[in-house]
Design an enzyme around this catalytic site. Sequence first.
Site, PDB file in Angstrom:
ATOM      1  N   LYS A  36      29.300  29.480  40.422  1.00 10.69           N
ATOM      2  CA  LYS A  36      29.300  29.728  38.975  1.00 10.69           C
ATOM      3  C   LYS A  36      29.905  28.544  38.229  1.00 10.69           C
ATOM      4  CE  LYS A  36      32.682  31.782  37.155  1.00 10.69           C
ATOM      5  NZ  LYS A  36      33.752  32.782  36.915  1.00 10.69           N
TER       6      LYS A  36
ATOM      7  N   GLY B  63      29.336  43.061  28.606  1.00  8.82           N
ATOM      8  CA  GLY B  63      30.169  42.275  27.698  1.00  8.82           C
ATOM      9  C   GLY B  63      31.428  41.749  28.331  1.00  8.82           C
TER      10      GLY B  63
ATOM     11  N   GLU C  55      48.892  20.034  21.878  1.00  6.92           N
ATOM     12  CA  GLU C  55      50.161  19.774  21.194  1.00  6.92           C
ATOM     13  C   GLU C  55      50.489  20.877  20.193  1.00  6.92           C
ATOM     14  OE1 GLU C  55      50.215  16.557  18.091  1.00  6.92           O
ATOM     15  OE2 GLU C  55      48.180  16.202  18.827  1.00  6.92           O
TER      16      GLU C  55
ATOM     17  N   CYS D 215      33.832  34.544  46.240  1.00  5.04           N
ATOM     18  CA  CYS D 215      34.269  33.373  45.475  1.00  5.04           C
ATOM     19  C   CYS D 215      33.487  32.125  45.854  1.00  5.04           C
ATOM     20  CB  CYS D 215      35.764  33.138  45.681  1.00  5.04           C
ATOM     21  SG  CYS D 215      36.371  31.692  44.790  1.00  5.04           S
TER      22      CYS D 215
ATOM     23  N   GLU E 151      32.854  39.242  59.994  1.00 10.12           N
ATOM     24  CA  GLU E 151      32.194  39.032  58.708  1.00 10.12           C
ATOM     25  C   GLU E 151      30.689  39.150  58.923  1.00 10.12           C
ATOM     26  OE1 GLU E 151      30.743  38.686  55.315  1.00 10.12           O
ATOM     27  OE2 GLU E 151      32.934  38.485  55.303  1.00 10.12           O
TER      28      GLU E 151
ATOM     29  N   HIS F  37      50.470  13.503  21.784  1.00  6.49           N
ATOM     30  CA  HIS F  37      49.566  13.276  20.646  1.00  6.49           C
ATOM     31  C   HIS F  37      48.640  12.098  20.937  1.00  6.49           C
ATOM     32  CE1 HIS F  37      48.308  13.312  16.455  1.00  6.49           C
ATOM     33  NE2 HIS F  37      48.452  11.991  16.461  1.00  6.49           N
TER      34      HIS F  37
ATOM     35  N   ASP G 149      39.792  42.391  46.290  1.00  6.17           N
ATOM     36  CA  ASP G 149      39.003  43.231  45.385  1.00  6.17           C
ATOM     37  C   ASP G 149      38.768  44.634  45.929  1.00  6.17           C
ATOM     38  OD1 ASP G 149      38.894  40.805  44.140  1.00  6.17           O
ATOM     39  OD2 ASP G 149      36.720  40.698  43.977  1.00  6.17           O
TER      40      ASP G 149
ATOM     41  N   CYS H 266      32.916  32.387  42.115  1.00  2.24           N
ATOM     42  CA  CYS H 266      33.646  31.337  41.399  1.00  2.24           C
ATOM     43  C   CYS H 266      33.066  29.937  41.564  1.00  2.24           C
ATOM     44  CB  CYS H 266      35.106  31.308  41.858  1.00  2.24           C
ATOM     45  SG  CYS H 266      35.892  32.901  42.047  1.00  2.24           S
TER      46      CYS H 266
ATOM     47  N   TYR I  84      35.629  26.842  56.019  1.00  5.49           N
ATOM     48  CA  TYR I  84      36.261  28.134  56.325  1.00  5.49           C
ATOM     49  C   TYR I  84      36.164  28.448  57.814  1.00  5.49           C
ATOM     50  CZ  TYR I  84      37.492  29.840  51.685  1.00  5.49           C
ATOM     51  OH  TYR I  84      38.103  30.024  50.463  1.00  5.49           O
TER      52      TYR I  84
ATOM     53  N   TYR J 168      33.535  39.300  31.353  1.00  6.21           N
ATOM     54  CA  TYR J 168      33.565  37.850  31.498  1.00  6.21           C
ATOM     55  C   TYR J 168      32.363  37.329  32.284  1.00  6.21           C
ATOM     56  CZ  TYR J 168      35.415  38.244  36.290  1.00  6.21           C
ATOM     57  OH  TYR J 168      35.580  38.522  37.617  1.00  6.21           O
TER      58      TYR J 168
ATOM     59  N   GLU K 184      29.988  34.603  30.613  1.00  5.33           N
ATOM     60  CA  GLU K 184      29.889  33.298  31.270  1.00  5.33           C
ATOM     61  C   GLU K 184      28.438  32.934  31.552  1.00  5.33           C
ATOM     62  OE1 GLU K 184      34.190  33.026  33.604  1.00  5.33           O
ATOM     63  OE2 GLU K 184      32.463  33.922  34.614  1.00  5.33           O
TER      64      GLU K 184
ATOM     65  N   THR L 298      40.445  35.694  42.945  1.00  9.58           N
ATOM     66  CA  THR L 298      40.605  35.066  44.252  1.00  9.58           C
ATOM     67  C   THR L 298      42.041  34.633  44.547  1.00  9.58           C
ATOM     68  OG1 THR L 298      38.304  34.336  44.264  1.00  9.58           O
ATOM     69  CG2 THR L 298      39.832  33.145  45.700  1.00  9.58           C
TER      70      THR L 298
END
Length: 492
Positions: free
Chosen positions: A54, A179, A480, A46, A38, A475, A343, A51, A102, A181, A185, A351
């Site tokens: 955010k 436009g 409901e 994420c 990595e 309720h 991805d 994720c 991780y 997500y 967001e 994720t």
Amino acid sequence: MADDTFDYDLFVIGGGSGGVRAARVAAGEHGAKVALAEDDRYGGTCVIRGCVPKKLMVFASSYCGVVEEAAQYGWDHKSGPFDWHNFKTSMNNELDRLEGVYRKLLSGADVETFDQRARIKDAHTVELSDGQTKTARHILVATGGAPVRPDLPNADLGIVSDDIFQLDKLPKSILIIGGGYIACEFACIFNGLGVDVTQYYRGAQILRGFDDEARGLIAESMRENGIDLHVGSNIVEMALADDANRGPTPTGSDATMGASNQDIEVLRKDTDGAVAGQSGPIWVKTTTGTEKVFDIVLFATGRAPSTKDMGLEDAGVELGRGGGIVVNEYSQTAVPSIHAIGDVTGRVALTPVAIREGMAFVQTVFAGEPTPVDHELIPSAIFTQPEMGTVGMTEEEAREKEDIEVYCTSFRPMQTAFAGKSNRVMMKLIVSKKTRVVLGCHIVAPAAGELIQMVGIAVKNKLTKEQFDMTCAVHPTMSEELVTMRNPMRTA
């Protein structure tokens, strides 16, 4: 299980959620000798750039109206300004903690890690950026994706979603292009944090691909909350305000000509340092001819699989039209020893899906149990304000395939209605006329993401509308309504 023919049984390229899960399960549960490379932070998009941070920003922005609402319930609190610096410090501390988790998971499973970039040299060989080469019986590519900028002169003046978490200070105004997500967001997040938000989207309605009625309610709510949302609009030019020979107007307002260089410098100093490489207010011109100046321009115009300069095609791996790695139902590429998940494949960019693909890969390759990945009926949430939760077919998709009934209700929820707020929520079920199976569910409401997880179980298991109706309502709750809608609103 290790084979002396190769250095490793498995070499994973990418330390995101999918790659880490596959590596540690292959090593920890199946005894494979595994390595992972990595070149950035462990946790991937994420945990580090998506994720998690955010959602922390979503939480932070959701408190903006809590004092006003609490007053209606008898509480006398005082509202203070949002402290970006303190929040950002706490957020970074949390991301550091998660990255440590991780790394610990990998070391605990005896996965050898290389903190550097890796490229594929051939079907069984990877080359690290320091020149080392390592061989493996299997190679798993899990390099994820990255945000892209549009092909527009001076697009480098804008930021992308990865940059948001590095802002030194909040801007006074922001223009968000897109436009989808991510765009919606962040429009809601910045609006909740007190930033003057303008959003341009070239399409007819935001959140293309989602249920029309649901996305219409989201758009309406965003405008009611103060977001200056424009559809059917895009930018055609952008430049630093002084380079464009335009003076900055009050931030985010219609541009007028003739402001002095001194005025420009004042605004530049106010935003200087907010984003690396940006040096002042940005002037933009739209397809409708409008000219405005903003402190920051955010491009939320899509993401692309991270496959460039990976050596993939030279090794025989096929790439699709969007640059994603082409794989079969077992995440295997055209080269049998090379697999890809997440991805980077351009399938479903979520994720939990990458993690499931990683688990299916391990079951297939190391447990000897061929396990195809199920990409059907995946629940998802959009963390706008209010949130949208969705699973299954939209009304538009369903009516193209069969005769359906649509059960839908929209109302003011008890908590905010009592506080005098006008915001509305929506609950919607799409039902097959023939089988009575619930084909889709769409919720626009606070905590819709939490609700859709549970509804997703029912839709995934193909429960019928009558089985929904047999469930006793809880309720008083918003949810409901999902089990009390007796008559269809319309048929198609």
